[in-house]
Design an enzyme around this catalytic site. Sequence first.
Site, short mmCIF file in Angstrom:
data_model
loop_
_atom_site.label_atom_id
_atom_site.label_comp_id
_atom_site.label_asym_id
_atom_site.label_seq_id
_atom_site.Cartn_x
_atom_site.Cartn_y
_atom_site.Cartn_z
N ASP A 1 0.83 -1.23 0.00
CA ASP A 1 0.00 0.00 0.00
C ASP A 1 0.85 1.27 0.00
O ASP A 1 0.67 2.14 0.85
CB ASP A 1 -0.95 0.01 1.21
CG ASP A 1 -1.71 -1.29 1.38
OD1 ASP A 1 -2.06 -1.89 0.36
OD2 ASP A 1 -1.94 -1.70 2.53
N GLU B 1 -11.20 1.31 -3.52
CA GLU B 1 -10.62 1.73 -2.24
C GLU B 1 -9.37 2.57 -2.50
O GLU B 1 -9.05 2.90 -3.65
CB GLU B 1 -10.26 0.50 -1.40
CG GLU B 1 -9.32 -0.45 -2.11
CD GLU B 1 -9.12 -1.78 -1.40
OE1 GLU B 1 -9.52 -1.90 -0.22
OE2 GLU B 1 -8.57 -2.71 -2.02
#
Length: 528
Positions: free
Chosen positions: A13, A189
Amino acid sequence: MIRNPVLPGFNPDPSFCRVGEDYYIATSTFEWYPGVQIHHSRDLVNWTLVSRPLNRPDLLDMRGNPDSCGIWAPCLSHDGDRFWLVYTDVKRLDGNFKDAPNYITSCKTIDGEWSERHYVNSSGFDPSLFHDDDGRKWFVNMRWNHRKKGMNPTHPAFDGILLQEWSEADGLIGDVVQIYPGTERGLTEAPHLFKRDGWYYLTTAEGGTGYEHAVTMARSRDIAGPYETHPALHVISTKGSDGPIQRTGHGQYVETHWGAFYHSFLMGRPIPGPDGKGQFCPLGRETGLEEVVWRDGWLWLADGGMCPRVDVPSPVDVRPEPPAPVRRKFGGSLPPEFQWLRTPEPDRIFRTDPDCLALIGRESIGSWFEQSLVARRQEHFVYTVETDVDFAPTTYQQAAGLTTYYNRHKFHAALVSHEPGIGRCLVVMSCPGDWPAGRLTWPCDPVPLPDGQVELRVTVDHASQQFWWRQGGDWRPLGPSLDASVISDEGGQGEHASFTGAFVGMVAFDLTGQGLEARFGHFDYVPD
């Protein structure tokens, strides 16, 4: 060349940030403490760990967090005065609810004392903070719909991207605006906003963090939308490809000080499983970089297509540093590559003496609360680790040694323990996958062990691993060759249930409550 991954091993991420000629990448740490890893570079080729900012109880306490919860998808930014860090501390993984409180902290320097956290909301995860030209700050996050009746037809629990103004003094202010529903890929997301040539650009991650993952892009003249989607839908995706880089998505855009453009991305490197069957990513989700270009107001990969390259040309004349052994003799402070699990009170589980690392036996290796396990990331497909331990157990409820570890359901451990009728001995304990119910296996009979210090070794070669031991003399194998693919995202329930990566480290537990200590003198990590 920029060699992908630029951050090998569990570094998912990646939030990508530039301040002048300095570049930073912040990555998720999930249940590992301290929270958030921040690496620094000046050339995008070689990166150094410079900070783990969530390092005290008022910023982060993950005791009781399930596996693969904790810190999801931090966002690191700079507003010209301070660094800002947005993060989620996920408290639940299964069921309809996620229980995902979002926080913001800030600091003048990347490695300084970060401010007391500001609670923002718990409406979803993967939030970010955008600093607009007029000084206003905007909080952006996906909304989680526990009713599973959301606006995205493919995955309705992922209920679009929300925008709301935020200030340090007043928190969230003004209206909540739903600015983007996502594409048919779904699982929308990880939103990030940036501004260029009068356009607001929104990038998101879609398709989940497995093999359909992608970076999706949209743009609008107004920050509140409406947003139109990229003509190709996605900027980065390896879905349907067969290259060495897979599972690409979830990243952030940066313009360099030399005029080039790059995008970070999450990635995995699958290898064949045991006996050449299936595939798994033992190094978890890693961080890569790819050059991008602007064409007709949209980002595209510089080399064309959507699949990132292993080697990316760089105008900076710097070579990637080759793999090298990391040999640590304990004493003074914990080496920077090591972390522990969940607790903000490390003095309860270990201390660094002048001549050793002392682990204080607490709860079991399967605990979610107070577990004496100190470990570092696996960063290579082939490696050897050696350590030594001095430990004097008097019952099978006391054990300490060397472990390859993913989570409480997926590990192998070579332990000094005590068995009735045998006395002090070496045992191998495994939990080979999430089911059934995290049950343990013992791959070999206990090996009687004389008093005194013992050296332990593990050799990992792709899908297999072997424990070894010695007390003077030659190394002797301890138990059979074990399945190393257990220690991976894909082991057990698969990549959508496990989000971290393989670790190797030292562990101790004492279920008698006496806190028996295990003393470790050194830890050598040698890649091949």
